[in-house]
Design a protein around this motif. Sequence first.
Motif, PDB file in Angstrom:
ATOM      1  N   UNK A   1     -24.940  11.872 -14.865  1.00 48.16           N
ATOM      2  CA  UNK A   1     -24.185  11.258 -13.773  1.00 48.16           C
ATOM      3  C   UNK A   1     -22.702  11.636 -13.850  1.00 48.16           C
ATOM      4  N   UNK A   2     -22.137  11.628 -15.060  1.00 52.45           N
ATOM      5  CA  UNK A   2     -20.725  12.023 -15.217  1.00 52.45           C
ATOM      6  C   UNK A   2     -20.504  13.464 -14.775  1.00 52.45           C
ATOM      7  N   UNK A   3     -21.384  14.359 -15.213  1.00 58.75           N
ATOM      8  CA  UNK A   3     -21.246  15.771 -14.841  1.00 58.75           C
ATOM      9  C   UNK A   3     -21.454  15.972 -13.343  1.00 58.75           C
TER      10      UNK A   3
ATOM     11  N   UNK B   1     -18.131  15.137  -6.793  1.00 59.44           N
ATOM     12  CA  UNK B   1     -17.256  14.023  -6.382  1.00 59.44           C
ATOM     13  C   UNK B   1     -18.017  12.822  -5.813  1.00 59.44           C
ATOM     14  N   UNK B   2     -19.240  12.635  -6.258  1.00 59.11           N
ATOM     15  CA  UNK B   2     -20.009  11.454  -5.872  1.00 59.11           C
ATOM     16  C   UNK B   2     -21.168  11.296  -6.842  1.00 59.11           C
ATOM     17  N   UNK B   3     -21.793  10.142  -6.811  1.00 58.49           N
ATOM     18  CA  UNK B   3     -22.944   9.930  -7.683  1.00 58.49           C
ATOM     19  C   UNK B   3     -24.149  10.692  -7.120  1.00 58.49           C
ATOM     20  N   UNK B   4     -25.149  10.954  -7.945  1.00 57.91           N
ATOM     21  CA  UNK B   4     -26.354  11.618  -7.433  1.00 57.91           C
ATOM     22  C   UNK B   4     -27.004  10.850  -6.281  1.00 57.91           C
TER      23      UNK B   4
END
Length: 142
Positions: A111-113, A119-122
Amino acid sequence: RIFEIIHRISKNVEPISQHSSSTNKIRRLKKILSFMQENFEHHISIKEAASVCSLSESRFMQMFHQETGMSFVQYLNDLRLESSAVQLKNTTKSVTEIAFENGFDNISYFIRQFKKKYDCTPLSFRHSYQPEIDLETHNNFS
């Protein structure tokens, strides 16, 4: 970016008269990029990647960064993230399942990567392509 690197390398085949170390470098790089493309969903250690190129780990990391402009880990993560993004757009698999299928063994790291690259969550990324999916029902680790 990854496709730019592959294109640059494929165009960079030098004439036979050029120094053989440049030719060896290109051959090694093509070999490892192909290996990574075929195996990114599995764990690939730097040691394993270096052995594919018949180089020491330190020489491999130096050569890889010099030729691609990014570290081995960055390049591998980009491959994995790009594949994950395609799956998020085109499937209803869970975020966790997609992360694991693409070689990430830690969902928080994934999630961080992903956030760093897109520039957003998966899950937000998926929702922008599949708005009909209910975020509440499908809320599995963002």
